[in-house]
Design a protein around this motif. Structure first.
Motif, PDB file in Angstrom:
ATOM      1  N   GLN A   1       0.711  -1.358   0.036  1.00 19.54           N
ATOM      2  CA  GLN A   1      -0.028   0.083  -0.104  1.00 19.54           C
ATOM      3  C   GLN A   1       0.879   1.214  -0.037  1.00 19.54           C
ATOM      4  O   GLN A   1       1.572   1.712   0.969  1.00 19.54           O
ATOM      5  CB  GLN A   1      -0.824  -0.085   1.303  1.00 19.54           C
ATOM      6  CG  GLN A   1      -2.006   1.189   1.138  1.00 19.54           C
ATOM      7  CD  GLN A   1      -3.269   0.768   2.090  1.00 19.54           C
ATOM      8  OE1 GLN A   1      -3.303  -0.355   2.660  1.00 19.54           O
ATOM      9  NE2 GLN A   1      -4.077   1.768   1.967  1.00 19.54           N
ATOM     10  N   VAL A   2       0.824   1.860  -1.253  1.00 18.26           N
ATOM     11  CA  VAL A   2       1.656   3.145  -1.407  1.00 18.26           C
ATOM     12  C   VAL A   2       0.995   4.472  -0.710  1.00 18.26           C
ATOM     13  O   VAL A   2       1.732   5.021   0.135  1.00 18.26           O
ATOM     14  CB  VAL A   2       1.991   3.193  -2.744  1.00 18.26           C
ATOM     15  CG1 VAL A   2       2.725   4.811  -2.991  1.00 18.26           C
ATOM     16  CG2 VAL A   2       2.674   2.212  -3.296  1.00 18.26           C
ATOM     17  N   SER A   3      -0.468   4.525  -0.683  1.00 15.00           N
ATOM     18  CA  SER A   3      -0.939   5.397  -0.222  1.00 15.00           C
ATOM     19  C   SER A   3      -2.590   4.988  -0.071  1.00 15.00           C
ATOM     20  O   SER A   3      -3.007   3.693  -0.409  1.00 15.00           O
ATOM     21  CB  SER A   3      -1.189   6.664  -1.288  1.00 15.00           C
ATOM     22  OG  SER A   3      -2.129   6.337  -2.403  1.00 15.00           O
ATOM     23  N   ASP A   4      -3.445   5.837   0.468  1.00 10.51           N
ATOM     24  CA  ASP A   4      -4.680   5.666   0.662  1.00 10.51           C
ATOM     25  C   ASP A   4      -5.423   5.037  -0.439  1.00 10.51           C
ATOM     26  O   ASP A   4      -6.450   4.323  -0.154  1.00 10.51           O
ATOM     27  CB  ASP A   4      -5.664   6.678   1.245  1.00 10.51           C
ATOM     28  CG  ASP A   4      -5.288   7.017   2.661  1.00 10.51           C
ATOM     29  OD1 ASP A   4      -4.550   6.420   3.399  1.00 10.51           O
ATOM     30  OD2 ASP A   4      -5.588   8.258   3.271  1.00 10.51           O
ATOM     31  N   PHE A   5      -5.177   5.238  -1.874  1.00 15.85           N
ATOM     32  CA  PHE A   5      -5.787   5.022  -2.917  1.00 15.85           C
ATOM     33  C   PHE A   5      -4.788   4.323  -3.926  1.00 15.85           C
ATOM     34  O   PHE A   5      -5.435   4.029  -5.093  1.00 15.85           O
ATOM     35  CB  PHE A   5      -6.234   6.073  -3.440  1.00 15.85           C
ATOM     36  CG  PHE A   5      -7.093   7.149  -2.591  1.00 15.85           C
ATOM     37  CD1 PHE A   5      -8.274   6.987  -2.092  1.00 15.85           C
ATOM     38  CD2 PHE A   5      -6.627   8.358  -2.013  1.00 15.85           C
ATOM     39  CE1 PHE A   5      -9.123   7.714  -1.341  1.00 15.85           C
ATOM     40  CE2 PHE A   5      -7.193   9.151  -1.229  1.00 15.85           C
ATOM     41  CZ  PHE A   5      -8.540   8.665  -0.835  1.00 15.85           C
TER      42      PHE A   5
END
Length: 214
Positions: free
Chosen positions: A166-170
């Motif tokens: 997971q790089v970011s929330d999206f």
């Protein structure tokens, strides 16, 4: 006295500054019991929730084989193919999805073109940056070949297993393994002898891709 006032001001500034999920272990620490708690934005580990739509875009390296019983034509081929999935989150751990993948096999003597459309689910274990997942699909295959005639479609199943980062929330990066096979052997006609033949197919591979929440 000035030093004491300065220290008090610094402490007040630190207490007033909002806490971000990345600083809290990328977890949602808001109260789930209805009482008090520290309210933050949604943590990275909670990227998937009920009602969330998203897309998976992947490149899949497949090693595939198909065979026509009663015919001398067969093919074994390897190569990269695109794969696209749209999904809907049921909760933090499960989504339902629709998948599309085209595949073309050609060993120089025999060929088989496949369009796969599948529906199924992906389950994942959230709670950290690295998120393991498993996926199962029921597929319908549209088939065509220059080596047989009147080739019917087929039903089959496929499965994937891997891990997402997971790089970011999206946004996530995915790496996994995949395999699939026909559930039935579609019929076709040998153009030379006119006899009916049955076609079988199976493949395995690796995939790399990204997930984007919409």
């Amino acid at each position: 006295m000035k030093k004491l006032c300065l220290m008090a001001a610094m402490c007040a500034g630190l207490l007033a500054r909002p806490a971000y999920p990345a600083e809290l272990g990328r977890r949602d620490v808001s109260s789930r019991s209805g009482g008090g708690g520290i309210e933050t934005t949604k943590g990275y580990s909670d990227f998937l929730a009920e009602g969330v739509f998203g897309l998976d875009v992947s490149a899949v390296w497949n090693h595939a084989r198909w065979d026509a019983s009663g015919s001398t034509e067969s093919a074994t081929d390897s190569g990269w193919t695109p794969q696209l999935s749209a999904f809907y989150g049921m909760n933090r751990f499960l989504d339902v999805r629709l998948c599309y993948e085209p595949l073309s096999l050609d060993d120089g003597q025999a060929n088989l073109d496949i369009t796969r459309v599948g529906v199924g689910v992906r389950a994942r274990k959230s709670g950290a940056d690295f998120i393991p997942f498993v996926e199962a699909l029921v597929n319908y295959y549209v088939l065509s070949s220059d080596n047989v005639e009147d080739l019917d479609g087929a039903f089959g199943v496929s499965a994937e297993a891997g891990v997402s980062y997971q790089v970011s929330d999206f946004f996530l990066i995915n790496l996994g393994i995949t395999g699939e096979t026909f559930l039935n052997e579609p019929s076709a006609t040998d153009p030379t002898s006119g006899e009916d033949v049955r076609v079988s197919f199976d493949s395995f591979g690796v995939l790399v891709g990204v997930t984007v929440l919409l």
